[in-house]
Design an enzyme around this catalytic site. Sequence first.
Site, PDB file in Angstrom:
ATOM      1  N   ARG A  78      74.574 -32.096 -31.403  1.00 30.22           N
ATOM      2  CA  ARG A  78      74.205 -33.515 -31.416  1.00 30.22           C
ATOM      3  C   ARG A  78      72.756 -33.647 -31.879  1.00 30.22           C
ATOM      4  O   ARG A  78      71.861 -33.028 -31.292  1.00 30.22           O
ATOM      5  CB  ARG A  78      74.375 -34.109 -30.013  1.00 30.22           C
ATOM      6  CG  ARG A  78      73.868 -35.514 -29.910  1.00 30.22           C
ATOM      7  CD  ARG A  78      74.214 -36.181 -28.579  1.00 30.22           C
ATOM      8  NE  ARG A  78      73.617 -37.504 -28.586  1.00 30.22           N
ATOM      9  CZ  ARG A  78      72.605 -37.885 -27.804  1.00 30.22           C
ATOM     10  NH1 ARG A  78      72.106 -37.076 -26.880  1.00 30.22           N
ATOM     11  NH2 ARG A  78      72.101 -39.087 -27.918  1.00 30.22           N
ATOM     12  N   GLU A 167      70.441 -44.014 -25.110  1.00 28.80           N
ATOM     13  CA  GLU A 167      69.745 -44.493 -23.913  1.00 28.80           C
ATOM     14  C   GLU A 167      68.973 -45.801 -24.104  1.00 28.80           C
ATOM     15  O   GLU A 167      67.748 -45.826 -24.003  1.00 28.80           O
ATOM     16  CB  GLU A 167      68.778 -43.416 -23.403  1.00 28.80           C
ATOM     17  CG  GLU A 167      69.443 -42.098 -23.066  1.00 28.80           C
ATOM     18  CD  GLU A 167      68.479 -41.111 -22.391  1.00 28.80           C
ATOM     19  OE1 GLU A 167      67.274 -41.384 -22.349  1.00 28.80           O
ATOM     20  OE2 GLU A 167      68.956 -40.081 -21.898  1.00 28.80           O
ATOM     21  N   GLU A 352      73.872 -35.145 -22.854  1.00 25.97           N
ATOM     22  CA  GLU A 352      72.632 -34.429 -22.530  1.00 25.97           C
ATOM     23  C   GLU A 352      72.695 -34.024 -21.075  1.00 25.97           C
ATOM     24  O   GLU A 352      73.169 -34.791 -20.223  1.00 25.97           O
ATOM     25  CB  GLU A 352      71.380 -35.314 -22.692  1.00 25.97           C
ATOM     26  CG  GLU A 352      71.002 -35.618 -24.113  1.00 25.97           C
ATOM     27  CD  GLU A 352      69.742 -36.487 -24.205  1.00 25.97           C
ATOM     28  OE1 GLU A 352      68.889 -36.463 -23.275  1.00 25.97           O
ATOM     29  OE2 GLU A 352      69.617 -37.203 -25.207  1.00 25.97           O
TER      30      GLU A 352
HETATM   31  C1  FCB Z   1      66.343 -38.043 -22.305  1.00 20.84           C
HETATM   32  C2  FCB Z   1      66.112 -38.211 -23.797  1.00 20.84           C
HETATM   33  C3  FCB Z   1      65.820 -36.936 -24.520  1.00 20.84           C
HETATM   34  C4  FCB Z   1      64.944 -36.008 -23.707  1.00 20.84           C
HETATM   35  C5  FCB Z   1      65.493 -35.835 -22.311  1.00 20.84           C
HETATM   36  C6  FCB Z   1      64.715 -34.885 -21.446  1.00 20.84           C
HETATM   37  O1  FCB Z   1      66.056 -39.226 -21.649  1.00 20.84           O
HETATM   38  O2  FCB Z   1      67.240 -38.809 -24.402  1.00 20.84           O
HETATM   39  O3  FCB Z   1      65.255 -37.265 -25.758  1.00 20.84           O
HETATM   40  O4  FCB Z   1      63.650 -36.465 -23.714  1.00 20.84           O
HETATM   41  O5  FCB Z   1      65.550 -37.085 -21.680  1.00 20.84           O
END
Ligand code: FCB
Length: 454
Positions: A78, A167, A352
């Site tokens: 990704r 996000e 993530e």
């Molecule tokens: C998330 C972000 C990513 C990274 C992680 C630790 O909020 O999407 O870019 O900074 O945190």
Amino acid sequence: MSTELLFPADFLWGAATSAYQIEGAPLADGAGPSIWHEFAHTPGRTRNGDTGDIACDHYHRCREDVALMAELGLNAYRFSISWSRVLPEGRGRVNPPGLGFYERLVDALLEQGIQPMLTLYHWDLPAALDRLGGWLNPDSADWFADYVQILFRALDDRVQLWVTLNEPWVVVDGGYLHGVLAPGQRNLFAAPHASHHLLRAHAAAVQAYRAIGRHQIGLVVNLEPKYPATASAEDFAATLRADAYWNRQYLDPVFLGAYPPELAEIFGAAWPTFPAADLDFIRQPLDFLGVNYYSRQVVRHDPQDWPLQAARIRQPRHTYTSLDWEVYPQGLTDILEWVAQRYGPLPLYITENGAAFYDPPQADDLADDPLRQRYLRDHLQAALAARQKGVNLRGYFAWSLLDNFEWAHGYAPRFGLTHVDYATQRRTIKASGRFYAKVIRSQGAALRVDDAGA
Ligand code: FCB
């Protein structure tokens, strides 16, 4: 615990990154500046004045990095597109070398059998558009729709998984409400408008995709389950506010066509009445949802906390990462189940998940990171538990492939499965990365506690 055959053969085992955090060379080959370039170059905005000028130099090393993914055994990756590489002014003129970079990256991934998941917006708005008001300008949804169509036309023949926004909660909370992330505004009255236009932009992109694209498109949100600190009515109400603000603010409009009622209470006079037609439009059917999960919040009512009056309570004896985020794997199972119950059985990806820890000093070629390895194992087990409870989870993307530029925190926090020596740009796979490779090779069997070495 028996894990054999519990991850299906088509499960995506990936890692995630974003453009500004790894690419470097933000103005190379005709690219325009983004709000993150300008923010990082504004004195006092990032730790140590760190910027993404070089980062992991991925712009020049993308082939090497794809080889690294192959070495880890990933079958998915990704990444995000820098809007101002493709459109230096955010609108109008396309910059062919910028687009060409992403075409070469996608081709290199496909050559290795690695499926790309492409994020169209991971926080780096073209600076030229910020000068027109950025996400506060109602035209931003049209700017976004025009930009994404260029990508759909160029890459939908090769990219099967598209993400509109990464996000939106962080974009607005950090960028427009608390001012700690680009573009650095702190304005209670602005924030709801930025959120609303981001949602309109997301919907406009989905609609444009239905006309051009032939594969799948979704949204990525960061979710954090909220648990009341005590059984008091006040803490319970504070927990609902925190949950509405963080978890339901974007998902309720997208899937249910309405904002959660708590938002009017939180924002007070700053909460606008949005047109009903916008809410109809925002509710475009999605092919999947991506969930970013890092931690949870134990909530206590606290009048000092602005604007939610909902404080985060530290948990004695629990492990915290170097960014002070509580490690709580059970929260991943809980939040995935909650999503499935509230919004229905659509395919989910963990887009993530990861942890910043201080890595012990490295002997050559031996990057031991026991805390990160344990975090990874425990969260993969939590993901598996969600699957066993019937959640339609189709893949997992570790954050991150590489140590990288952690926004306002600069380079100090290290999230990588791979260590980056920023002086030489040498990459060394950490023990967590080797463990992940073993999990992937064994299709999950290496998650058994006795095999995990932690
Ligand atoms: C998330 C972000 C990513 C990274 C992680 C630790 O909020 O999407 O870019 O900074 O945190």
